[in-house]
Design a protein around this motif. Structure first.
Motif, PDB file in Angstrom:
ATOM      1  N   PHE A  35      -4.340 -30.756 -26.151  1.00 56.88           N
ATOM      2  CA  PHE A  35      -3.193 -31.558 -25.728  1.00 56.88           C
ATOM      3  C   PHE A  35      -1.898 -31.132 -26.420  1.00 56.88           C
ATOM      4  O   PHE A  35      -0.854 -31.022 -25.792  1.00 56.88           O
ATOM      5  N   ARG A  36      -1.941 -30.920 -27.719  1.00 52.20           N
ATOM      6  CA  ARG A  36      -0.729 -30.643 -28.496  1.00 52.20           C
ATOM      7  C   ARG A  36      -0.191 -29.225 -28.304  1.00 52.20           C
ATOM      8  O   ARG A  36       0.904 -28.914 -28.757  1.00 52.20           O
ATOM      9  N   SER A  37      -0.944 -28.369 -27.633  1.00 56.84           N
ATOM     10  CA  SER A  37      -0.461 -26.997 -27.440  1.00 56.84           C
ATOM     11  C   SER A  37       0.495 -26.865 -26.260  1.00 56.84           C
ATOM     12  O   SER A  37       1.146 -25.846 -26.099  1.00 56.84           O
ATOM     13  N   GLN A  38       0.584 -27.911 -25.426  1.00 57.86           N
ATOM     14  CA  GLN A  38       1.449 -27.842 -24.251  1.00 57.86           C
ATOM     15  C   GLN A  38       2.922 -27.793 -24.648  1.00 57.86           C
ATOM     16  O   GLN A  38       3.336 -28.462 -25.585  1.00 57.86           O
TER      17      GLN A  38
ATOM     18  N   GLY B 219      -3.962 -55.448 -33.264  1.00 60.51           N
ATOM     19  CA  GLY B 219      -3.874 -54.909 -34.626  1.00 60.51           C
ATOM     20  C   GLY B 219      -2.470 -54.688 -35.131  1.00 60.51           C
ATOM     21  O   GLY B 219      -2.273 -54.468 -36.317  1.00 60.51           O
ATOM     22  N   GLY B 220      -1.463 -54.692 -34.250  1.00 64.66           N
ATOM     23  CA  GLY B 220      -0.084 -54.500 -34.685  1.00 64.66           C
ATOM     24  C   GLY B 220       0.219 -53.112 -35.227  1.00 64.66           C
ATOM     25  O   GLY B 220       1.253 -52.905 -35.853  1.00 64.66           O
ATOM     26  N   HIS B 221      -0.659 -52.156 -34.989  1.00 65.08           N
ATOM     27  CA  HIS B 221      -0.478 -50.796 -35.500  1.00 65.08           C
ATOM     28  C   HIS B 221       0.732 -50.114 -34.857  1.00 65.08           C
ATOM     29  O   HIS B 221       1.082 -50.406 -33.725  1.00 65.08           O
ATOM     30  N   VAL B 222       1.331 -49.193 -35.594  1.00 64.66           N
ATOM     31  CA  VAL B 222       2.385 -48.335 -35.055  1.00 64.66           C
ATOM     32  C   VAL B 222       1.759 -46.980 -34.760  1.00 64.66           C
ATOM     33  O   VAL B 222       1.136 -46.366 -35.636  1.00 64.66           O
ATOM     34  N   LEU B 223       1.907 -46.532 -33.515  1.00 64.08           N
ATOM     35  CA  LEU B 223       1.311 -45.270 -33.086  1.00 64.08           C
ATOM     36  C   LEU B 223       2.382 -44.313 -32.587  1.00 64.08           C
ATOM     37  O   LEU B 223       3.376 -44.736 -32.000  1.00 64.08           O
ATOM     38  N   ASP B 224       2.155 -43.030 -32.809  1.00 63.56           N
ATOM     39  CA  ASP B 224       2.978 -41.973 -32.235  1.00 63.56           C
ATOM     40  C   ASP B 224       2.364 -41.605 -30.892  1.00 63.56           C
ATOM     41  O   ASP B 224       1.167 -41.286 -30.823  1.00 63.56           O
ATOM     42  N   VAL B 225       3.159 -41.664 -29.832  1.00 65.93           N
ATOM     43  CA  VAL B 225       2.648 -41.446 -28.478  1.00 65.93           C
ATOM     44  C   VAL B 225       3.366 -40.257 -27.845  1.00 65.93           C
ATOM     45  O   VAL B 225       4.585 -40.110 -27.965  1.00 65.93           O
ATOM     46  N   THR B 226       2.593 -39.448 -27.156  1.00 68.41           N
ATOM     47  CA  THR B 226       3.137 -38.389 -26.319  1.00 68.41           C
ATOM     48  C   THR B 226       2.591 -38.583 -24.920  1.00 68.41           C
ATOM     49  O   THR B 226       1.372 -38.633 -24.729  1.00 68.41           O
ATOM     50  N   ASP B 227       3.492 -38.759 -23.959  1.00 67.25           N
ATOM     51  CA  ASP B 227       3.130 -38.888 -22.538  1.00 67.25           C
ATOM     52  C   ASP B 227       3.425 -37.574 -21.837  1.00 67.25           C
ATOM     53  O   ASP B 227       4.507 -37.003 -22.011  1.00 67.25           O
ATOM     54  N   TRP B 228       2.485 -37.124 -21.042  1.00 64.23           N
ATOM     55  CA  TRP B 228       2.689 -36.010 -20.122  1.00 64.23           C
ATOM     56  C   TRP B 228       2.460 -36.539 -18.721  1.00 64.23           C
ATOM     57  O   TRP B 228       1.390 -37.084 -18.442  1.00 64.23           O
TER      58      TRP B 228
ATOM     59  N   ASN C  89      -0.659 -39.337 -15.264  1.00 62.77           N
ATOM     60  CA  ASN C  89      -0.138 -39.546 -16.613  1.00 62.77           C
ATOM     61  C   ASN C  89      -1.276 -39.392 -17.606  1.00 62.77           C
ATOM     62  O   ASN C  89      -2.327 -40.016 -17.452  1.00 62.77           O
ATOM     63  N   ARG C  90      -1.056 -38.564 -18.618  1.00 60.15           N
ATOM     64  CA  ARG C  90      -2.000 -38.406 -19.720  1.00 60.15           C
ATOM     65  C   ARG C  90      -1.219 -38.631 -21.004  1.00 60.15           C
ATOM     66  O   ARG C  90      -0.220 -37.962 -21.250  1.00 60.15           O
TER      67      ARG C  90
ATOM     68  N   VAL D 100      -6.132 -41.433 -32.060  1.00 60.65           N
ATOM     69  CA  VAL D 100      -6.879 -42.695 -32.057  1.00 60.65           C
ATOM     70  C   VAL D 100      -7.123 -43.224 -30.649  1.00 60.65           C
ATOM     71  O   VAL D 100      -7.969 -44.104 -30.462  1.00 60.65           O
ATOM     72  N   ALA D 101      -6.400 -42.731 -29.657  1.00 62.03           N
ATOM     73  CA  ALA D 101      -6.601 -43.190 -28.286  1.00 62.03           C
ATOM     74  C   ALA D 101      -5.979 -42.201 -27.315  1.00 62.03           C
ATOM     75  O   ALA D 101      -5.105 -41.414 -27.676  1.00 62.03           O
ATOM     76  N   GLU D 102      -6.443 -42.277 -26.081  1.00 61.44           N
ATOM     77  CA  GLU D 102      -5.892 -41.479 -24.991  1.00 61.44           C
ATOM     78  C   GLU D 102      -5.853 -42.350 -23.743  1.00 61.44           C
ATOM     79  O   GLU D 102      -6.753 -43.153 -23.515  1.00 61.44           O
ATOM     80  N   LEU D 103      -4.807 -42.201 -22.975  1.00 66.36           N
ATOM     81  CA  LEU D 103      -4.636 -42.953 -21.737  1.00 66.36           C
ATOM     82  C   LEU D 103      -4.580 -41.973 -20.585  1.00 66.36           C
ATOM     83  O   LEU D 103      -3.912 -40.935 -20.680  1.00 66.36           O
ATOM     84  N   ILE D 104      -5.279 -42.304 -19.511  1.00 67.56           N
ATOM     85  CA  ILE D 104      -5.220 -41.530 -18.272  1.00 67.56           C
ATOM     86  C   ILE D 104      -4.871 -42.526 -17.174  1.00 67.56           C
ATOM     87  O   ILE D 104      -5.518 -43.575 -17.050  1.00 67.56           O
ATOM     88  N   ALA D 105      -3.840 -42.223 -16.369  1.00 65.81           N
ATOM     89  CA  ALA D 105      -3.428 -43.164 -15.325  1.00 65.81           C
ATOM     90  C   ALA D 105      -2.803 -42.411 -14.156  1.00 65.81           C
ATOM     91  O   ALA D 105      -2.349 -41.276 -14.298  1.00 65.81           O
ATOM     92  N   THR D 106      -2.800 -43.079 -13.021  1.00 63.53           N
ATOM     93  CA  THR D 106      -2.054 -42.601 -11.858  1.00 63.53           C
ATOM     94  C   THR D 106      -0.909 -43.556 -11.605  1.00 63.53           C
ATOM     95  O   THR D 106      -0.965 -44.734 -11.977  1.00 63.53           O
ATOM     96  N   MET D 107       0.149 -43.062 -11.021  1.00 59.25           N
ATOM     97  CA  MET D 107       1.271 -43.870 -10.565  1.00 59.25           C
ATOM     98  C   MET D 107       1.657 -43.377  -9.174  1.00 59.25           C
ATOM     99  O   MET D 107       1.726 -42.169  -8.962  1.00 59.25           O
TER     100      MET D 107
END
Length: 182
Positions: A23-26, A139-148, A159-160, A170-177
């Motif tokens: 993911f991070r190589s893009q 949990g109120g956690h602060v996360l760094d997010v990258t959306d592609w 959307n990934r 810690v997590a990954e999201l996959i979605a369509t719009m």
């Protein structure tokens, strides 16, 4: 014992720093010549529906959702309202404030976003990075997010998103719009 410690340190280094892999190589430039061109002012406008899943750190689905979205633009400024309904019965609302800059760059803010997210559209792709504070019941956690986001030929957006804490995924999201029909 020293070998085990050395292997643990090596695994930690690989988890935190993995250039050229996954993911991070893009890079947005990898998609410069692709089409159809992703214009967020056009594609994130009007009524949209999003369906997706969130995967936890072990790779299992921890949440599923459907979101009704509405994008509105006035010149270079826009809003994207999201109303999430999760499979467990909970709901969540977010309103993004988007501002287009030059050369495909844009900024994004919302109530649960810390500071300002930065993004860019190029070719058939949009990339957005931001810091989010999860709700207290999560949990109120602060996360760094990258959306592609990738625009498909039929107008659907894939959307990934990858969420990290202290550099560890810690997590990954996959979605369509897609636009609401009718």
């Amino acid at each position: 014992m020293k070998l085990i410690l050395l292997l643990l340190v090596a695994a930690l280094v690989l988890a935190l720093w993995r250039p050229g892999f996954g993911f991070r190589s893009q890079r947005l430039e990898h998609y410069a010549g692709t089409g159809p061109a992703f214009d967020i002012q056009e594609r994130l406008s009007g009524d949209l529906i999003s369906e997706g899943m969130i995967y936890g750190p072990r790779g299992r689905v921890v949440s599923r959702f459907v979101a009704r979205m509405r994008g509105e633009w006035d010149g270079s400024s826009g809003t994207l309202s999201e109303d999430f309904s999760y499979a467990n019965g909970s709901t969540q609302a977010r309103k993004w404030y988007l501002t287009m800059g030059s050369d495909g760059h844009f900024t994004a803010t919302a109530d649960d976003i810390i500071g300002t997210g930065t993004g860019r559209q190029l070719g058939a792709t949009v990339q957005l990075s931001y810091r989010i504070r999860l709700p207290e019941d999560a949990g109120g956690h602060v996360l760094d997010v990258t959306d592609w986001m990738y625009l498909m030929e039929n107008g659907t957006i894939l959307n990934r998103s990858e969420m990290r804490k202290f550099g560890i995924k810690v997590a990954e999201l996959i979605a369509t719009m897609r636009p609401v029909e009718g």
